[in-house]
Design a protein around this motif. Structure first.
Motif, PDB file in Angstrom:
ATOM      1  N   ASN A  39       0.856  -1.172   0.000  1.00  0.00           N
ATOM      2  CA  ASN A  39       0.000   0.000   0.000  1.00  0.00           C
ATOM      3  C   ASN A  39       0.896   1.228   0.000  1.00  0.00           C
ATOM      4  N   SER A  50       1.464  -5.918   3.575  1.00  0.00           N
ATOM      5  CA  SER A  50       0.500  -6.852   4.163  1.00  0.00           C
ATOM      6  C   SER A  50       0.682  -8.237   3.553  1.00  0.00           C
ATOM      7  N   LYS A  51       0.496  -9.242   4.405  1.00  0.00           N
ATOM      8  CA  LYS A  51       0.682 -10.628   3.979  1.00  0.00           C
ATOM      9  C   LYS A  51       0.101 -11.536   5.061  1.00  0.00           C
ATOM     10  N   GLU A  54      -1.283 -10.011   8.160  1.00  0.00           N
ATOM     11  CA  GLU A  54      -0.389  -9.190   8.981  1.00  0.00           C
ATOM     12  C   GLU A  54       0.004  -7.938   8.204  1.00  0.00           C
ATOM     13  N   GLU A  55       0.120  -6.811   8.892  1.00  0.00           N
ATOM     14  CA  GLU A  55       0.548  -5.557   8.281  1.00  0.00           C
ATOM     15  C   GLU A  55       1.821  -5.057   8.964  1.00  0.00           C
ATOM     16  N   SER A  57       4.824  -1.756   8.678  1.00  0.00           N
ATOM     17  CA  SER A  57       5.242  -0.501   8.060  1.00  0.00           C
ATOM     18  C   SER A  57       6.765  -0.461   7.982  1.00  0.00           C
ATOM     19  N   LYS A 123       1.115  -1.858  14.537  1.00  0.00           N
ATOM     20  CA  LYS A 123       1.734  -2.677  13.491  1.00  0.00           C
ATOM     21  C   LYS A 123       3.248  -2.664  13.694  1.00  0.00           C
TER      22      LYS A 123
END
Length: 294
Positions: A39, A50-51, A54-55, A57, A123
């Motif tokens: 994103n 994200s995967k 789970e996110e 940064s 996160k």
């Protein structure tokens, strides 16, 4: 398919920010290869991944160069000694400066830390780094980063409280400071370089006539044991992924740890009480240099 969140990528790519933007482009390729959804609607931090629900940064920072990157040199024994001294003495200070700047930064307009933004709260937060400080230094600077993050002497492995270079000192053990507990891990890449893009271009079928490119370095076998290797990049049987020679140093005191299983093709380093554990992928390039012949 590269998303430019701030609209100035191409301008920066033609400026003194070239290496920083090359690093950003490289990370984009690595995260894509690792099957992350990216994103990039936000211009801070640089990536929101994200995967598997789970996110994470990620904020990227490059260590600025200190010499002309186009200068051609024959690397002799004396220069290798100078490079070793640079990694041992200078690089902990360079890593410290960049990491502390990012950990303390409160970007506009929210004026909060990266991990406190509305889209990054709760996160894991990773700082990604690439060393461009000196020619070939990125091939060896992982030792300096390991030393600074965990407070370990590079050569002896003994615990240290500070790093010293001439008349300056800095506190070591970045992960031990409570204010850094929101930094879940530090990702060090060592191949966000033009030679890497050249090799990947050849593998994609884009190759200039009249040149031969070879790669040599250290690669693990099927049992994850390291061995020297050398290869002709033009050989039809040769292949390599984007994600090579990358190290993720996990913060033992992280408020939100990173699940290492989300990054399967990276070397993971963990501090376990009084020792360290490493997870090293099989058939993985740990270190490499590129030789271009005309």
């Amino acid at each position: 398919w590269f998303k430019d969140p701030d609209g100035i990528f191409i301008r920066d790519f033609h400026s003194e920010s070239f290496n920083s933007r090359l690093f950003e482009l490289y990370l984009n390729a690595v995260f894509y290869e690792l099957d992350f959804e990216m994103n990039r609607e936000y211009n801070q931090p640089d990536f929101l991944l994200s995967k598997f629900g789970e996110e994470i940064s990620v904020e990227a920072v490059s260590i600025a160069e200190t010499e002309d990157p186009l200068e051609r040199k024959v690397v002799d024994e004396q220069q290798m000694d100078e490079l070793r001294e640079h990694v041992l003495k200078v690089m902990p200070f360079k890593f410290a400066r960049s990491l502390l700047k990012k950990s303390r930064h409160r970007p506009e307009p929210a004026k909060v830390h990266y991990w406190e933004l509305e889209h990054t709260k709760n996160k894991p937060f990773i700082i990604a780094m690439q060393d461009y400080s000196k020619r070939m230094s990125m091939a060896f600077s992982s030792e300096a980063l390991h030393s600074y993050l965990y407070g370990i002497d590079i050569e002896s492995g003994a615990s240290i409280e500070q790093h010293t270079d001439k008349n300056r000192t800095i506190k070591s053990n970045f992960f031990a400071t409570e204010q850094n507990n929101h930094i879940s891990a530090v990702l060090l890449t060592t191949q966000a370089t033009v030679p890497k893009f050249n090799r990947m271009g050849i593998l994609a079928g884009v190759e200039a006539n009249g040149f031969k490119i070879y790669v040599n370095g250290v690669k693990t076998d099927y049992n994850a044991n390291p061995h020297p290797f050398s290869a002709d990049v033009s050989d039809p049987n040769y292949n390599e992924p984007w994600c090579t020679a990358a190290y993720m140093y996990h913060n033992p005191n992280a408020v939100l740890p990173v699940d290492f299983r989300l990054f399967p093709n990276i070397i993971h380093v963990f501090q376990k009480n009084d020792h360290f554990e490493q997870l090293v992928p099989r058939n993985y390039i740990i270190q490499s240099t590129t030789l271009v012949l005309k």
